[in-house]
Structures are given as structure tokens and as C-alpha cells.
Design an enzyme around this catalytic site. Structure first.
Site, mmCIF file in Angstrom:
data_model
loop_
_atom_site.group_PDB
_atom_site.id
_atom_site.type_symbol
_atom_site.label_atom_id
_atom_site.label_comp_id
_atom_site.label_asym_id
_atom_site.label_seq_id
_atom_site.Cartn_x
_atom_site.Cartn_y
_atom_site.Cartn_z
ATOM 1 N N CYS A 132 0.864 -1.185 0.000
ATOM 2 C CA CYS A 132 0.000 0.000 0.000
ATOM 3 C C CYS A 132 0.891 1.222 0.000
ATOM 4 C CB CYS A 132 -0.919 -0.005 1.213
ATOM 5 S SG CYS A 132 -1.905 1.503 1.367
ATOM 6 N N CYS A 157 -5.507 5.712 -3.713
ATOM 7 C CA CYS A 157 -4.777 4.451 -3.646
ATOM 8 C C CYS A 157 -3.374 4.705 -4.183
ATOM 9 C CB CYS A 157 -5.495 3.370 -4.455
ATOM 10 S SG CYS A 157 -4.571 1.823 -4.569
#
Length: 333
Positions: free
Chosen positions: A80, A232
Site C-alpha cells: 500500500c 490508492c
């Protein structure tokens, strides 16, 4: 008593748990349960979050720490980018460092402190790699192609082209016009490909990108295990790479790309070195609250508002002031 941090990168919100401070680390099952409990928007803590970032001792030589990413549904993500920036800041402040490596499931990634984006808005740059284009890296099946790069895929949606890039999280990317950002196509595709389907059997992150100008993008993401998210990091990185490869007249290698999203803005730099692609993701690493919690409650996934002590850092106001001065494109309803 242990401390949780509520953090965000581009409004992609997480809790950070440093397991090196615990008497006993949580099991994988306990981490999944804790992530589901903490992040729930109704019954979780501080309005929930997109996931739980777990800091462990490093697993590879030369690294400073390990980061694991537990999604809101309890599944584990490979990486991430927005979360890594916040973990990088946490480890940097914990250990007094500005440049080091953090282990993720697939790789050891370099991170480094950057100048503040604005007063009170700390920033970090993180490495996004490895990059893979092959079908097996995503994986996908039954789409008639071993690689998708600006490819029509009528099985997914008519009149759109798609690129599939693993960084190493799997991403499906489509460059669209403004109306496509504002209708429900992204949600329909995201839900379909992250449910039972014959193509992406492990699910996939889906990104719609709109080109704003030279080295400028707007990206909206339907994230695997989460749903719609404000931003994201790996999605914006993979989309930046597709931008450079597919639109070389509007984006370049080794040049900063401004990537706007519903949560704010990051900057990416796409590199091609020694026949390998990698992306540098630069953005905020904001700590909003520090939460003191009993270790027993962590193991039991029972972290409730009345059982913890919450201290606000005051950093969110500085981040919001930064966002308020950004160009507003009004691309998402």
C-alpha cells in the site's frame, strides 16, 4: 500501554499498530479480526478506516522494519503506497532516520523524508516496485490476451481500453473522459471483478484516470478489499506508469507527475533503469490521532471508544488547509 495511530496518506485512512511494542504479537487471525473491528465505519474507532498497517521487525537484511497491510475486510494486501508513507514517517520518528528500507510481502522498498508539502504537512517518498505486466502476475484468465496495455477488453466493458499492471498489487487501469468518472461504471466494474467472476479470480484494484494536462492526472480507484477509496497509492503509481507508456506526448519518464484524487494530491516520478520500471510516490504522511489501548483488547478485537484514550495531533487542520488551496476539478460527484 500500547498506542495505535490513526493516520492517512491523501485521505486514505489507516490505523498503525507497532507489534514490536507488544508483550505478545497478534496472530494472523487476531490481526484480521482487529482490522475488521477497527475499520468498520459504524462500529469501529474514530469513524473507521480503509485498513490496518502492522509494523513488525524486519524480515530481510538491511531493512529497518516490516509493514503488513490488513484490509478492512480482513484480507491482506501485498503493498500500500499511501500506507507505506505513513509507516515510513512512524519508523523515521521512532528510530531517528531519514532514509531506509521497509520490508513488504514481496520486496524491500526504499523510503525517504521529503520537504513538507505545506506548513504542518509532513511528506515522504516511497519506492513502488517491482513492476510486472504478465498475465500471471495479476492474475487474470479468459480475456484473450497475455498482456493488457491500452487494450480493448469487451469482456469487461465496451468502448473502453484497459491496462493491467502489478506493482506488485494488481491494478486494472482505464483512461476515460470526464462523464465516465461521474457515472457508476467504475463501481459496476469494481464490484463485478471483486466478486465471483471468471476473469480476475483473486480480485483486482480498478482505476479510472482522466488526463488533465501535461504531466497531470486525476485518478479514482475502486480498491480490492475496500471499495471506493479517497486515494490508492499503488493505483496512482501504476496509472502514472501507464500514462507515460501510452501517452508519451503528455507525460515523461523522470519528470514529476501531479496526480489528483478525491482525497488530495500526490506526485509520482516514473523511472526506467537497468531494464526495470519503478515509480517514486511522494505525498503526505499525516497523523491525526494517538490512541492508548489495553493490549488485551487488541488481541480480543475489542477496541471501543469508551475503552481508549484518544489524543488529537492537530495535523488534520494543516492538511485540510493544504487541500483547500489545490486546484478543484469537480470530477467526482
Amino acid at each position: 500501554m500500547p498506542t495505535l495511530l490513526k493516520v492517512h496518506g491523501s485521505a486514505n485512512q489507516f490505523f498503525i499498530l507497532d507489534q514490536t511494542t507488544l508483550n505478545q504479537s497478534l496472530t494472523d487471525a487476531e490481526l484480521a479480526s482487529l482490522a475488521q473491528q477497527l475499520t468498520d465505519p459504524q462500529d469501529g474507532l474514530l469513524g473507521g478506516a480503509d485498513g490496518l498497517l502492522v509494523v513488525n521487525k524486519p524480515t530481510r537484511p538491511g531493512s529497518q522494519a516490516q509493514m503488513r497491510v490488513i484490509n478492512a475486510d480482513g484480507s491482506e494486501a501485498t503493498m500500500c503506497g499511501n500506507g507505506l508513507r505513513t509507516v515510513a514517517r512512524y519508523v523515521a520518528e521512532r528510530d531517528g532516520l531519514d532514509h531506509f528500507a521497509v520490508d513488504t510481502l514481496d520486496a524491500s522498498l526504499q523510503v525517504r523524508r521529503q520537504p513538507d508539502l505545506a506548513d504542518g504537512v509532513p511528506a515522504f517518498a516511497v519506492e513502488i516496485s517491482p513492476v510486472r505486466f504478465n498475465r500471471e502476475a495479476l492474475p487474470y484468465e479468459k480475456l484473450g490476451h497475455d498482456r493488457l496495455l491500452g487494450t480493448p477488453v469487451p469482456e469487461i466493458w465496451p468502448q473502453l481500453t484497459f491496462s493491467a499492471i502489478a506493482v506488485p498489487n494488481p491494478h486494472l487501469i482505464s483512461f476515460v473522459d470526464r462523464p465516465a468518472l461521474q457515472d457508476d461504471v467504475l463501481g459496476v466494474i469494481g464490484k463485478r471483478l471483486n466478486g465471483a467472476n471468471p476473469y480476475f479470480t483473486d480480485g483486482v484494484n480498478v482505476n479510472f484516470a482522466h488526463i488533465l494536462g501535461q504531466n497531470q492526472l486525476f485518478v479514482r480507484t475502486y480498491e480490492r478489499g475496500v471499495g471506493f477509496t479517497n486515494a490508492c497509492g499503488t493505483g496512482m503509481s501504476a496509472t502514472s506508469l501507464a500514462f507515460v507508456l501510452l501517452h508519451p506526448d503528455q507525460a515523461s519518464f523522470n519528470q514529476p507527475i501531479d496526480v489528483f484524487n478525491p482525497g488530495g494530491k500526490v506526485r509520482t516520478i516514473v523511472h526506467y533503469e537497468d531494464q526495470h520500471y519503478w515509480i517514486e510516490l511522494i505525498g503526505n504522511a499525516t497523523f491525526t490521532e494517538r490512541i492508548t489501548v489495553d493490549e488485551v483488547d487488541l488481541h480480543q478485537a475489542n477496541v471501543k471508544p469508551g475503552q481508549v484514550q484518544v489524543e488529537s495531533t492537530g495535523e488534520q487542520a494543516a492538511y485540510q488547509a493544504f487541500v483547500n488551496q489545490l486546484p478543484h476539478f469537480d470530477l467526482v460527484d
